[in-house]
Every structure is written in C-alpha cells, then in structure tokens.
Design an enzyme around this catalytic site. Structure first.
Site, PDB file in Angstrom:
ATOM      1  N   LYS A 191       0.798  -1.237  -0.110  1.00  0.00           N
ATOM      2  CA  LYS A 191      -0.048  -0.020   0.049  1.00  0.00           C
ATOM      3  C   LYS A 191       0.805   1.224   0.010  1.00  0.00           C
ATOM      4  O   LYS A 191       0.640   2.035  -0.721  1.00  0.00           O
ATOM      5  CB  LYS A 191      -1.080  -0.048   1.231  1.00  0.00           C
ATOM      6  CG  LYS A 191      -1.882  -1.196   1.482  1.00  0.00           C
ATOM      7  CD  LYS A 191      -2.811  -1.161   2.518  1.00  0.00           C
ATOM      8  CE  LYS A 191      -2.175  -1.190   3.778  1.00  0.00           C
ATOM      9  NZ  LYS A 191      -1.457  -2.291   3.993  1.00  0.00           N
ATOM     10  N   ARG A 242     -10.178   0.575   8.598  1.00  0.00           N
ATOM     11  CA  ARG A 242      -9.711  -0.796   8.763  1.00  0.00           C
ATOM     12  C   ARG A 242     -10.750  -1.711   9.823  1.00  0.00           C
ATOM     13  O   ARG A 242     -10.541  -2.806   9.887  1.00  0.00           O
ATOM     14  CB  ARG A 242      -8.532  -0.543   9.775  1.00  0.00           C
ATOM     15  CG  ARG A 242      -7.066  -0.914   9.276  1.00  0.00           C
ATOM     16  CD  ARG A 242      -6.128  -0.909  10.301  1.00  0.00           C
ATOM     17  NE  ARG A 242      -5.020  -1.444  10.080  1.00  0.00           N
ATOM     18  CZ  ARG A 242      -3.802  -0.824   9.268  1.00  0.00           C
ATOM     19  NH1 ARG A 242      -3.726   0.456   9.060  1.00  0.00           N
ATOM     20  NH2 ARG A 242      -2.710  -1.528   9.137  1.00  0.00           N
ATOM     21  N   ARG A 248      11.606  -4.992   4.998  1.00  0.00           N
ATOM     22  CA  ARG A 248      11.155  -3.550   4.659  1.00  0.00           C
ATOM     23  C   ARG A 248      12.034  -2.797   5.246  1.00  0.00           C
ATOM     24  O   ARG A 248      12.549  -2.959   6.455  1.00  0.00           O
ATOM     25  CB  ARG A 248       9.953  -3.262   4.979  1.00  0.00           C
ATOM     26  CG  ARG A 248       9.503  -1.722   4.916  1.00  0.00           C
ATOM     27  CD  ARG A 248       8.109  -1.294   4.881  1.00  0.00           C
ATOM     28  NE  ARG A 248       7.347  -1.911   5.962  1.00  0.00           N
ATOM     29  CZ  ARG A 248       6.333  -2.112   6.495  1.00  0.00           C
ATOM     30  NH1 ARG A 248       5.234  -1.369   5.372  1.00  0.00           N
ATOM     31  NH2 ARG A 248       5.569  -2.763   7.370  1.00  0.00           N
ATOM     32  N   ARG A 299      11.098  -0.705  10.926  1.00  0.00           N
ATOM     33  CA  ARG A 299      10.099  -0.433  11.806  1.00  0.00           C
ATOM     34  C   ARG A 299      10.024  -1.347  12.885  1.00  0.00           C
ATOM     35  O   ARG A 299      10.327  -2.591  12.795  1.00  0.00           O
ATOM     36  CB  ARG A 299       8.657  -0.356  11.058  1.00  0.00           C
ATOM     37  CG  ARG A 299       8.068   0.907  10.891  1.00  0.00           C
ATOM     38  CD  ARG A 299       7.030   1.035   9.788  1.00  0.00           C
ATOM     39  NE  ARG A 299       5.910   0.071  10.190  1.00  0.00           N
ATOM     40  CZ  ARG A 299       4.750  -0.155   9.465  1.00  0.00           C
ATOM     41  NH1 ARG A 299       4.600   0.534   8.302  1.00  0.00           N
ATOM     42  NH2 ARG A 299       3.537  -0.999  10.064  1.00  0.00           N
TER      43      ARG A 299
HETATM   44  P1  AP5 Z   1       4.808  -1.428   1.760  1.00  0.00           P
HETATM   45  O1  AP5 Z   1       4.397  -0.741   0.567  1.00  0.00           O
HETATM   46  O2  AP5 Z   1       5.526  -0.641   2.945  1.00  0.00           O
HETATM   47  O3  AP5 Z   1       3.304  -2.340   2.283  1.00  0.00           O
HETATM   48  P2  AP5 Z   1       2.016  -1.758   3.046  1.00  0.00           P
HETATM   49  O4  AP5 Z   1       1.071  -2.280   2.500  1.00  0.00           O
HETATM   50  O5  AP5 Z   1       2.439  -0.453   3.150  1.00  0.00           O
HETATM   51  O6  AP5 Z   1       2.398  -2.366   4.573  1.00  0.00           O
HETATM   52  P3  AP5 Z   1       2.174  -1.866   6.013  1.00  0.00           P
HETATM   53  O7  AP5 Z   1       3.021  -2.863   6.746  1.00  0.00           O
HETATM   54  O8  AP5 Z   1       2.829  -0.484   6.155  1.00  0.00           O
HETATM   55  O9  AP5 Z   1       0.742  -1.864   6.278  1.00  0.00           O
HETATM   56  P4  AP5 Z   1       0.097  -1.915   7.606  1.00  0.00           P
HETATM   57  O10 AP5 Z   1      -1.333  -1.588   7.214  1.00  0.00           O
HETATM   58  O11 AP5 Z   1       0.373  -3.060   8.586  1.00  0.00           O
HETATM   59  O12 AP5 Z   1       0.720  -0.707   8.393  1.00  0.00           O
HETATM   60  P5  AP5 Z   1       0.167   0.831   8.730  1.00  0.00           P
HETATM   61  O13 AP5 Z   1       1.307   1.636   8.831  1.00  0.00           O
HETATM   62  O14 AP5 Z   1      -1.074   1.235   8.066  1.00  0.00           O
HETATM   63  O15 AP5 Z   1       5.484  -2.921   1.250  1.00  0.00           O
HETATM   64  C1  AP5 Z   1       6.022  -3.635   2.221  1.00  0.00           C
HETATM   65  C2  AP5 Z   1       7.634  -4.368   1.719  1.00  0.00           C
HETATM   66  O16 AP5 Z   1       7.308  -4.795   0.395  1.00  0.00           O
HETATM   67  C3  AP5 Z   1       8.521  -3.246   1.315  1.00  0.00           C
HETATM   68  O17 AP5 Z   1       9.720  -3.482   1.644  1.00  0.00           O
HETATM   69  C4  AP5 Z   1       8.471  -2.938  -0.033  1.00  0.00           C
HETATM   70  O18 AP5 Z   1       9.712  -2.529  -0.793  1.00  0.00           O
HETATM   71  C5  AP5 Z   1       7.948  -4.281  -0.605  1.00  0.00           C
HETATM   72  N1  AP5 Z   1       7.144  -4.461  -1.680  1.00  0.00           N
HETATM   73  C6  AP5 Z   1       5.871  -3.637  -1.983  1.00  0.00           C
HETATM   74  N2  AP5 Z   1       5.510  -3.954  -3.144  1.00  0.00           N
HETATM   75  C7  AP5 Z   1       6.177  -5.122  -3.751  1.00  0.00           C
HETATM   76  C8  AP5 Z   1       5.892  -5.937  -4.841  1.00  0.00           C
HETATM   77  N3  AP5 Z   1       5.054  -5.513  -5.832  1.00  0.00           N
HETATM   78  N4  AP5 Z   1       6.874  -6.788  -5.038  1.00  0.00           N
HETATM   79  C9  AP5 Z   1       7.819  -7.116  -4.168  1.00  0.00           C
HETATM   80  N5  AP5 Z   1       8.127  -6.504  -3.073  1.00  0.00           N
HETATM   81  C10 AP5 Z   1       7.150  -5.313  -2.753  1.00  0.00           C
HETATM   82  O19 AP5 Z   1      -0.287   0.449  10.332  1.00  0.00           O
HETATM   83  C11 AP5 Z   1       0.645   0.182  11.198  1.00  0.00           C
HETATM   84  C12 AP5 Z   1       0.047   0.006  12.624  1.00  0.00           C
HETATM   85  O20 AP5 Z   1      -0.833   1.287  12.862  1.00  0.00           O
HETATM   86  C13 AP5 Z   1      -1.229  -0.997  12.804  1.00  0.00           C
HETATM   87  O21 AP5 Z   1      -0.862  -2.213  13.205  1.00  0.00           O
HETATM   88  C14 AP5 Z   1      -2.045  -0.296  13.831  1.00  0.00           C
HETATM   89  O22 AP5 Z   1      -1.764  -0.559  15.130  1.00  0.00           O
HETATM   90  C15 AP5 Z   1      -1.993   1.248  13.502  1.00  0.00           C
HETATM   91  N6  AP5 Z   1      -3.051   1.598  12.609  1.00  0.00           N
HETATM   92  C16 AP5 Z   1      -2.758   2.307  11.382  1.00  0.00           C
HETATM   93  N7  AP5 Z   1      -4.013   2.772  10.837  1.00  0.00           N
HETATM   94  C17 AP5 Z   1      -5.041   2.248  11.695  1.00  0.00           C
HETATM   95  C18 AP5 Z   1      -6.449   2.410  11.801  1.00  0.00           C
HETATM   96  N8  AP5 Z   1      -7.186   2.952  10.639  1.00  0.00           N
HETATM   97  N9  AP5 Z   1      -7.186   1.917  12.632  1.00  0.00           N
HETATM   98  C19 AP5 Z   1      -6.715   1.297  13.843  1.00  0.00           C
HETATM   99  N10 AP5 Z   1      -5.010   1.159  13.698  1.00  0.00           N
HETATM  100  C20 AP5 Z   1      -4.364   1.662  12.910  1.00  0.00           C
END
Ligand code: AP5
Ligand code: ZN
Length: 214
Positions: free
Chosen positions: A13, A88, A127, A160
């Site tokens: 994402k 979410r 990552r 992270r």
């Molecule tokens: P990346 O693009 O970083 O993946 P992502 O989908 O953004 O993954 P996240 O881990 O950031 O998502 P998340 O939803 O867990 O985190 P968030 O910050 O929202 O790609 C991942 C890796 O793969 C990278 O190294 C990239 O280079 C590689 N890659 C990408 N595309 C590729 C491809 N096509 N092929 C090969 N490799 C590839 O949330 C974190 C925390 O915040 C949650 O756990 C929760 O505690 C809190 N939080 C955030 N939002 C909310 C909400 N709305 N409600 C409640 N809690 C929340």
C-alpha cells in the site's frame, strides 16, 4: 480522485501510494504514518497509540476516526485524497461514509491489493524506510543503490519496530478478522477494484492506473 488503498500488512500500500499521489496530485493520508509521527514527537496521541502498534493490534476506533475527519476537512483534500490504512474496521468504514456525506463527496474507488499471506511476512520483515523522506525499500525485492541509504534523498534507512515476524503475524491475523470484511462492504457499494499484488512494483502500479481509467 478520492481513493482508498486496502490490503493486508506488507501488501504494498505505502509503495503504491507514493506513485498514486504523484500521478493524481492528491494528498497521501496514512493513519499509520500519522501515528508514527506522533510517537516520534512524543504527543499524547502517540503515547496512546504506541502500546497497540507495538503488539500489532489496532489503535481504538475512537482515536482514529476523529483524526481522519479533521484531516479530510483540510483545504488540500478538496481536490481529492488517498486514504492508506484507513478504514480498517466496519465501524471506521461506516464513520467514513458519514464524513463523506457531510462533505458532499463520494469515493471513486477502493483499491484492494491482494497478496498471499505467506509472502507478506518476508515483505514486512525485509522492509526498510527512509528516516528523512519516508521512501520504502526492501532488502531483496527493492534494494537501494547503496546499502542503508535512500536513493531519493541520501537519508538513513531504518526498520519499523512492528516489522518483526511475530508482530507481523499478529497484524495479519488482525487484518483477517477486522479488516477483511471491508472487501464485501465496498463490493456491495460497487467501489471495489481488485489488484494482483504479487507482480513487480511497476506492473502493480500500471494495473491500478488501468483500473482507475475504467
Ligand atoms: P509496503 O508498501 O510498505 O506495504 P504496506 O501495505 O504499506 O504495509 P504496512 O506494513 O505499512 O501496512 P500496515 O497496514 O500494516 O501498516 P500501517 O502503517 O497502516 O511494502 C512492504 C514491503 O514490500 C516493502 O519493503 C516494499 O519495498 C516491498 N514491496 C512492495 N510492493 C512489492 C512488490 N510488488 N513486489 C515485491 N516487493 C514489494 O499500520 C501500522 C499500525 O498502525 C497498525 O498495526 C495499527 O496498530 C495502527 N493503525 C494504522 N491505521 C489504523 C487504523 N485505521 N485503525 C487502527 N489502527 C491503525
Ligand atoms: Zn529518503
């Protein structure tokens, strides 16, 4: 363009968000990034969110919804926005419907990036992120030119704290229980666009652009 990016942790994402916001000239609203910034700055919101994020649990809806409502009210969101990592839960999705209704706007699409759970753990654990500009890399799939250094700005790369295998596994199971129901929720609203996320990064992006033309 008013868009949501949906998909499990590590689906890509954040990676796709960088391309999408540049192409469509819209602000990137990542609730995860907002919480991490607050943690770094030591704000009250950051202190409350940290305990949940460290365990891979969701931050309570009450802390998230108001924050997004305030952000969507800002002037730069008038022309559109990309929500990444929000909503979410079904409660967050229903709250967003209410916010958008008050703003008298509708979503163009909900982009759902599909990736097999087995692939997700290695993506998240490998990552690395730039401390300075937030650009995302991977130690195998998307390496920077120089180890540990951002190609774009020369900033230092870091891992992270929630990108350790056990926490990632919990985040995936939380996603399955709490967030997956949103796939049906947005399909029923005829907004869902499914994207194959196990292609290379450029092909994922070109599928997204094609789908948004349709
Ligand atoms: P990346 O693009 O970083 O993946 P992502 O989908 O953004 O993954 P996240 O881990 O950031 O998502 P998340 O939803 O867990 O985190 P968030 O910050 O929202 O790609 C991942 C890796 O793969 C990278 O190294 C990239 O280079 C590689 N890659 C990408 N595309 C590729 C491809 N096509 N092929 C090969 N490799 C590839 O949330 C974190 C925390 O915040 C949650 O756990 C929760 O505690 C809190 N939080 C955030 N939002 C909310 C909400 N709305 N409600 C409640 N809690 C929340
Ligand atoms: Zn950088």
């Amino acid at each position: 363009m008013r868009l949501i990016l949906l998909g499990p942790p590590g689906a890509g994402k954040g990676t796709q968000a960088e391309f999408i916001v540049e192409k469509y000239g819209i602000p990137h609203i990542s609730t995860g990034d907002i919480f991490r910034k607050n943690i770094k700055e030591g704000t009250e919101l950051g202190n409350r969110a940290k305990a949940f994020m460290d365990k891979g649990e969701l931050v309570p809806d009450s802390l998230v919804v108001e924050l997004v409502a305030d952000r969507l009210n800002q002037a730069d969101c008038k022309a559109g926005f990309l929500l990444d990592g929000f909503p979410r839960t079904v409660f967050q999705a229903q709250s967003l419907d209410g916010i958008l209704e008050r703003l008298k706007v509708t979503l163009n699409a909900v982009i759902n990036i599909n990736v097999n759970p087995k692939v997700l753990v290695s993506r998240a654990v490998g990552r690395r992120i730039c401390k300075n500009c937030g650009a995302t890399y991977h130690v195998e799939n998307n390496k920077p030119k120089v180890d540990g250094v951002c190609d774009k700005c020369g900033g230092e790369l870091y891992q992270r704290s929630d990108d350790v295998a056990e926490t990632v596994e919990n985040r995936i199971s939380v996603y399955m229980n709490e967030t997956m129901p949103l796939i049906n929720y947005y399909d029923a609203q005829d907004k869902l666009v499914n994207i194959e996320g196990e292609q290379n990064i450029n092909d994922v992006f070109s599928d997204i652009v094609d789908a948004l033309k349709g």
